[in-house]
Enzyme design. Structure first.
Site, mmCIF file in Angstrom:
data_model
loop_
_atom_site.group_PDB
_atom_site.id
_atom_site.type_symbol
_atom_site.label_atom_id
_atom_site.label_comp_id
_atom_site.label_asym_id
_atom_site.label_seq_id
_atom_site.Cartn_x
_atom_site.Cartn_y
_atom_site.Cartn_z
ATOM 1 N N SER A 153 -7.590 1.253 9.341
ATOM 2 C CA SER A 153 -6.898 1.977 10.411
ATOM 3 C C SER A 153 -7.966 2.692 11.232
ATOM 4 C CB SER A 153 -5.938 2.993 9.787
ATOM 5 O OG SER A 153 -5.501 3.919 10.757
ATOM 6 N N TYR A 166 -3.930 9.473 3.702
ATOM 7 C CA TYR A 166 -3.896 8.164 4.375
ATOM 8 C C TYR A 166 -5.264 7.839 4.972
ATOM 9 C CZ TYR A 166 -2.569 4.460 7.671
ATOM 10 O OH TYR A 166 -2.487 3.279 8.371
HETATM 11 P P1 NAP Z 1 5.294 -0.940 7.478
HETATM 12 O O1 NAP Z 1 6.096 -1.448 8.606
HETATM 13 O O2 NAP Z 1 5.619 0.379 6.885
HETATM 14 O O3 NAP Z 1 5.251 -2.051 6.354
HETATM 15 C C1 NAP Z 1 4.512 -1.802 5.177
HETATM 16 C C2 NAP Z 1 4.831 -2.850 4.155
HETATM 17 O O4 NAP Z 1 4.164 -2.456 2.934
HETATM 18 C C3 NAP Z 1 6.322 -2.927 3.842
HETATM 19 O O5 NAP Z 1 6.697 -4.266 3.652
HETATM 20 C C4 NAP Z 1 6.440 -2.134 2.552
HETATM 21 O O6 NAP Z 1 7.491 -2.550 1.699
HETATM 22 C C5 NAP Z 1 5.115 -2.439 1.887
HETATM 23 N N1 NAP Z 1 4.843 -1.397 0.899
HETATM 24 C C6 NAP Z 1 4.764 -0.065 1.118
HETATM 25 N N2 NAP Z 1 4.605 0.568 -0.054
HETATM 26 C C7 NAP Z 1 4.603 -0.386 -1.017
HETATM 27 C C8 NAP Z 1 4.511 -0.352 -2.421
HETATM 28 N N3 NAP Z 1 4.427 0.796 -3.096
HETATM 29 N N4 NAP Z 1 4.546 -1.515 -3.106
HETATM 30 C C9 NAP Z 1 4.667 -2.680 -2.446
HETATM 31 N N5 NAP Z 1 4.768 -2.793 -1.117
HETATM 32 C C10 NAP Z 1 4.739 -1.641 -0.405
HETATM 33 O O7 NAP Z 1 3.746 -0.822 7.898
HETATM 34 P P2 NAP Z 1 2.897 -1.631 8.984
HETATM 35 O O8 NAP Z 1 2.839 -0.809 10.193
HETATM 36 O O9 NAP Z 1 3.331 -3.043 9.038
HETATM 37 O O10 NAP Z 1 1.453 -1.521 8.315
HETATM 38 C C11 NAP Z 1 0.837 -2.592 7.652
HETATM 39 C C12 NAP Z 1 -0.596 -2.179 7.387
HETATM 40 O O11 NAP Z 1 -1.273 -1.937 8.630
HETATM 41 C C13 NAP Z 1 -0.736 -0.899 6.563
HETATM 42 O O12 NAP Z 1 -1.806 -1.015 5.659
HETATM 43 C C14 NAP Z 1 -1.043 0.151 7.614
HETATM 44 O O13 NAP Z 1 -1.762 1.227 7.075
HETATM 45 C C15 NAP Z 1 -1.855 -0.643 8.607
HETATM 46 N N6 NAP Z 1 -1.866 -0.107 9.973
HETATM 47 C C16 NAP Z 1 -0.726 -0.085 10.718
HETATM 48 C C17 NAP Z 1 -0.761 0.404 12.020
HETATM 49 C C18 NAP Z 1 0.466 0.452 12.890
HETATM 50 O O14 NAP Z 1 0.396 1.007 14.030
HETATM 51 N N7 NAP Z 1 1.612 -0.077 12.483
HETATM 52 C C19 NAP Z 1 -1.979 0.885 12.546
HETATM 53 C C20 NAP Z 1 -3.126 0.856 11.755
HETATM 54 C C21 NAP Z 1 -3.046 0.349 10.462
HETATM 55 P P3 NAP Z 1 9.017 -2.130 2.009
HETATM 56 O O15 NAP Z 1 9.390 -2.873 3.229
HETATM 57 O O16 NAP Z 1 9.735 -2.563 0.806
HETATM 58 O O17 NAP Z 1 8.997 -0.657 2.225
#
Ligand code: NAP
Length: 252
Positions: A153, A166
């Site tokens: 991130s 985080y």
């Molecule tokens: P998201 O929409 O919250 O999706 C996260 C996924 O991870 C969900 O499928 C969730 O499962 C799963 N997860 C969370 N906790 C878990 C656990 N304890 N065991 C197994 N699975 C788990 O997040 P996202 O935005 O797609 O983010 C994906 C990655 O990109 C993350 O590592 C995040 O830090 C990184 N990131 C995102 C952004 C952004 O702007 N979105 C920016 C920078 C970095 P459930 O669906 O069952 O909850």
């Protein structure tokens, strides 16, 4: 960089595991990997969400995926070993591992961060990535051309007040990437990198920025060409790098 990124066969015959495959970026990328010909192992917390991704892949008559529900907050080392052995038994190798699952946790000064909240974020974002990598390395080493991608991130590359566990967890992820990349340099066919997806329209982003209009943000689907490229043989010379997905997309 390549004119073949849209090629539906870019990941043919590759077996790729995606964590957090049930929602957000992980779901979009898992679908894209399947559309590019990969057999995808869908790991995530909520079985019903993984089943929806499975159904979507099957509805498009793509290679049948595998579902492996797992809560990374509570899984123990033995659970990862079981998964690692099952991948080796079923497929004989693993060609790609995308550590994508992550949790945001609570915001606030470090002084007021509850120890149990800190530990949970470290468990999901850092310890789980270590345990999974460790358990899957035998299968990755059995691949002729494997990839490991850690998800970072912006706050894992430059610290920011109140982003707490985080941000620190993402710095640890960058460190894990560098250590593993250095260990595997010249001794294996595994390429190891980290990716920063940048602000993306997902549940996590909405949790972090509740006042933001999600419609102003790029969708998870818009990122997928960069992830497909990084998992493909076309990225064979990229190793040990902290990649910005947006910047990579502009070059593809
Ligand atoms: P998201 O929409 O919250 O999706 C996260 C996924 O991870 C969900 O499928 C969730 O499962 C799963 N997860 C969370 N906790 C878990 C656990 N304890 N065991 C197994 N699975 C788990 O997040 P996202 O935005 O797609 O983010 C994906 C990655 O990109 C993350 O590592 C995040 O830090 C990184 N990131 C995102 C952004 C952004 O702007 N979105 C920016 C920078 C970095 P459930 O669906 O069952 O909850």
């Amino acid at each position: 960089m390549s004119e073949n990124i849209g090629n539906a066969s870019l990941l043919t015959n590759r077996v790729i595991l995606v964590t957090g495959a049930g929602d957000g970026i992980g779901r979009a990328v898992a679908m894209a990997f399947a559309r590019a010909g990969a057999r995808v192992i869908l790991v995530g917390r909520t079985q019903s969400k993984l089943e929806q991704v499975y159904d979507s892949i099957m509805a498009e008559h793509l290679v049948e995926p595998v579902i492996h529900p797992m809560d990374l907050a509570s899984a123990v080392a033995d659970d990862y070993e079981v998964l690692g052995k099952s991948v080796t038994e079923q497929f004989g190798r693993l060609d790609g591992l995308l550590h994508n699952a992550g949790q945001l946790g609570t915001f606030g000064p470090l002084q007021y961060t509850l120890p149990e909240n800190w530990m949970k974020i470290m468990q999901v974002n850092v310890n789980a990535a270590f345990l999974l990598t460790r358990a899957l390395l035998p299968a990755l080493l059995a691949s002729a051309d494997a990839r490991v991608l850690f998800t970072s991130s912006s706050v894992g590359r430059k610290g920011r007040a109140y982003w707490g566990a985080y941000a620190v967890s993402k710095f640890a992820v960058e460190g894990m990437m560098q250590v593993l990349a250095d260990e595997l340099e010249n001794t294996s066919n595994i390429k190891v990198n980290s990716v920063n997806p940048g602000a993306t329209r997902t549940v996590m982003r909405a949790d972090a920025y509740p006042a933001e209009n999600p419609a102003t943000l790029p969708t998870a689907e818009s990122l997928v060409p960069a992830y497909v490229f990084l998992m493909s043989s076309q990225a064979a010379d990229i190793h040990g790098q902290a990649i910005n997905i947006r910047e990579l997309l502009e070059k593809l």
